[in-house]
Motif scaffolding. Sequence first.
Motif, PDB file in Angstrom:
ATOM      1  N   ALA A   1      15.081   8.588  12.661  1.00  0.00           N
ATOM      2  CA  ALA A   1      16.209   7.803  13.267  1.00  0.00           C
ATOM      3  C   ALA A   1      16.008   7.081  14.527  1.00  0.00           C
ATOM      4  N   SER A   2      15.188   7.917  15.460  1.00  0.00           N
ATOM      5  CA  SER A   2      14.719   7.066  16.772  1.00  0.00           C
ATOM      6  C   SER A   2      13.831   6.051  16.284  1.00  0.00           C
ATOM      7  N   VAL A   3      13.148   6.281  15.499  1.00  0.00           N
ATOM      8  CA  VAL A   3      12.013   5.198  15.507  1.00  0.00           C
ATOM      9  C   VAL A   3      12.699   4.015  14.808  1.00  0.00           C
ATOM     10  N   LEU A   4      13.566   4.249  13.911  1.00  0.00           N
ATOM     11  CA  LEU A   4      14.281   3.390  13.288  1.00  0.00           C
ATOM     12  C   LEU A   4      15.208   2.412  14.392  1.00  0.00           C
ATOM     13  N   PHE A   5      15.659   2.942  15.231  1.00  0.00           N
ATOM     14  CA  PHE A   5      16.556   2.514  16.231  1.00  0.00           C
ATOM     15  C   PHE A   5      15.664   1.609  17.329  1.00  0.00           C
ATOM     16  N   LEU A   6      14.672   2.179  17.566  1.00  0.00           N
ATOM     17  CA  LEU A   6      13.866   1.697  18.615  1.00  0.00           C
ATOM     18  C   LEU A   6      13.079   0.497  18.088  1.00  0.00           C
ATOM     19  N   ALA A   7      12.614   0.488  16.895  1.00  0.00           N
ATOM     20  CA  ALA A   7      11.944  -0.668  16.130  1.00  0.00           C
ATOM     21  C   ALA A   7      12.825  -1.837  16.242  1.00  0.00           C
ATOM     22  N   GLY A   8      14.188  -1.678  15.923  1.00  0.00           N
ATOM     23  CA  GLY A   8      15.152  -2.663  15.701  1.00  0.00           C
ATOM     24  C   GLY A   8      15.566  -3.175  17.148  1.00  0.00           C
ATOM     25  N   TYR A   9      15.759  -2.227  18.038  1.00  0.00           N
ATOM     26  CA  TYR A   9      15.972  -2.889  19.468  1.00  0.00           C
ATOM     27  C   TYR A   9      14.857  -3.637  20.178  1.00  0.00           C
ATOM     28  N   LEU A  10      13.417  -3.248  19.781  1.00  0.00           N
ATOM     29  CA  LEU A  10      12.358  -3.987  20.293  1.00  0.00           C
ATOM     30  C   LEU A  10      12.263  -5.521  19.595  1.00  0.00           C
ATOM     31  N   VAL A  11      12.954  -5.539  18.358  1.00  0.00           N
ATOM     32  CA  VAL A  11      12.921  -6.947  17.833  1.00  0.00           C
ATOM     33  C   VAL A  11      13.955  -7.884  18.443  1.00  0.00           C
ATOM     34  N   ARG A  12      15.122  -7.201  18.753  1.00  0.00           N
ATOM     35  CA  ARG A  12      16.222  -8.130  19.269  1.00  0.00           C
ATOM     36  C   ARG A  12      16.097  -8.284  20.914  1.00  0.00           C
ATOM     37  N   GLN A  13      15.531  -7.210  21.519  1.00  0.00           N
ATOM     38  CA  GLN A  13      15.282  -7.385  22.960  1.00  0.00           C
ATOM     39  C   GLN A  13      13.761  -7.336  23.398  1.00  0.00           C
ATOM     40  N   GLN A  14      13.038  -8.089  22.743  1.00  0.00           N
ATOM     41  CA  GLN A  14      11.353  -8.035  23.134  1.00  0.00           C
ATOM     42  C   GLN A  14      11.444  -8.699  24.508  1.00  0.00           C
ATOM     43  N   ALA A  15      11.807  -9.691  24.807  1.00  0.00           N
ATOM     44  CA  ALA A  15      11.759 -10.482  26.112  1.00  0.00           C
ATOM     45  C   ALA A  15      12.271  -9.845  27.046  1.00  0.00           C
ATOM     46  N   ALA A  16      13.533  -8.945  27.252  1.00  0.00           N
ATOM     47  CA  ALA A  16      14.065  -8.025  27.999  1.00  0.00           C
ATOM     48  C   ALA A  16      13.077  -7.033  28.293  1.00  0.00           C
ATOM     49  N   VAL A  17      12.688  -6.392  27.213  1.00  0.00           N
ATOM     50  CA  VAL A  17      11.566  -5.208  27.406  1.00  0.00           C
ATOM     51  C   VAL A  17      10.356  -5.364  28.251  1.00  0.00           C
ATOM     52  N   ARG A  18       9.871  -6.823  28.045  1.00  0.00           N
ATOM     53  CA  ARG A  18       8.733  -7.180  28.558  1.00  0.00           C
ATOM     54  C   ARG A  18       8.675  -7.566  29.981  1.00  0.00           C
ATOM     55  N   SER A  19      10.198  -7.991  30.453  1.00  0.00           N
ATOM     56  CA  SER A  19      10.242  -8.646  31.774  1.00  0.00           C
ATOM     57  C   SER A  19      10.817  -7.859  32.542  1.00  0.00           C
ATOM     58  N   THR A  20      12.007  -7.120  32.199  1.00  0.00           N
ATOM     59  CA  THR A  20      13.074  -6.283  33.088  1.00  0.00           C
ATOM     60  C   THR A  20      13.244  -5.002  32.702  1.00  0.00           C
ATOM     61  N   TRP A  21      13.445  -4.469  33.928  1.00  0.00           N
ATOM     62  CA  TRP A  21      13.829  -2.674  34.091  1.00  0.00           C
ATOM     63  C   TRP A  21      15.133  -2.475  32.982  1.00  0.00           C
ATOM     64  N   GLN A  22      16.032  -3.473  32.769  1.00  0.00           N
ATOM     65  CA  GLN A  22      17.111  -3.201  32.043  1.00  0.00           C
ATOM     66  C   GLN A  22      16.796  -2.941  30.430  1.00  0.00           C
ATOM     67  N   GLY A  23      15.869  -3.814  30.142  1.00  0.00           N
ATOM     68  CA  GLY A  23      15.436  -3.889  28.657  1.00  0.00           C
ATOM     69  C   GLY A  23      14.859  -2.673  28.523  1.00  0.00           C
ATOM     70  N   PHE A  24      14.241  -1.761  29.220  1.00  0.00           N
ATOM     71  CA  PHE A  24      13.660  -0.559  29.134  1.00  0.00           C
ATOM     72  C   PHE A  24      14.592   0.490  28.973  1.00  0.00           C
TER      73      PHE A  24
END
Length: 379
Positions: free
Chosen positions: A123-146
Amino acid sequence: MNRAGLYVGADPVLVGLGLALVLVGLVAITSASIGYAEAQFGNPWHHAERHGIYIVAAVVLALVVYRVPPRFWYDSAWLWLLLSLALLALVLVPGVGKAVNGSQRWLPLGPLTLQPSEFVKGASVLFLAGYLVRQQAAVRSTWQGFLRPMLVLGVIALLLLFEPDFGATVIVMGTAFGMLFLAGMKLLHFFIVIGLSLFGLAALILSAPYRLQRLTAYTDPWADPYGTGFQLIQSLIAFGRGEWFGVGLGNSVQKLFYLPEAHTDFVFSIWAEETGFIGAALLMGLVLALILRIGFVGRAAARAGEDFAAYLCFGVALIFAGQAFINLGASSGLLPTKGLTLPFVSYGGTALVTSCCLLAIVLRIERDLRAGRASGGAR
């Protein structure tokens, strides 16, 4: 059948590797559990019969999952996460969760039990995979995205530690870090988080005497050969007795009440004793080949622009790799002893069902990728 009228079946390599590991697991569990099952239940085939039922259930559910398109998992990931959180909370309720050896990790379901910590990994992999698609730009640039997904996974880790299930916590968080790294998280952020996590890991080990005892036993098991070092010493004896070609299936001595949990956490030790270095190397080769093949599917999905499918495959590969590394490392003395199953091989219904369903999702992703290429070529 794809849109161009071409039939595309499941990847025979992935199916073959998964089936081979399941069959090896059935043989290993049957051999390792005969003496214990006879003494505890009066039926030497007790665990073999139950594991056979688990295999049938796992295959049936995997076939159902295989028919589900990846888009469904993308849309419903949050629902599976909420369900896993509810199960993790439910198992901690006094009188509801079942405690074994000081850990409250199981929900009794009549003659069977459900282990939510296995379910939550997927379940955690499903959730995180979906989140990384929706918030990929934020994950790559900001602390909030992580930090946003880590807060959610932090709640999961906290519930797991209350059970306590330290091994599942390491797998869930390690898989999350690996997926975030593959998604392009800034290296500075990544190394800061890894440093803090290692500090937290050390604090958790020092805060619990039994974890510290396991660590000291791992560094020198012969310092307490009849206490904290007993499991590891008996496991190492099994490896030594196996030599090159093993003592033969069914001829293990260590399974005769010397090695605790011989059919679960230490099934690889009995397999190594009975089949030797050759059999152990073959089993490790099958696990490694499966993980690499799943990674290959993830890479193909990334090249095709299917980011959710790619992250999902990478997450599944990381889960299998992490569990295999810890299980094999603990049984061979490379790592401190930890109660984690070897995917597809160790005894346990929830773990087997979860592993087969995750593999079925990867199989569907791989099939859809080939179907897309075939229909494109047909046009």
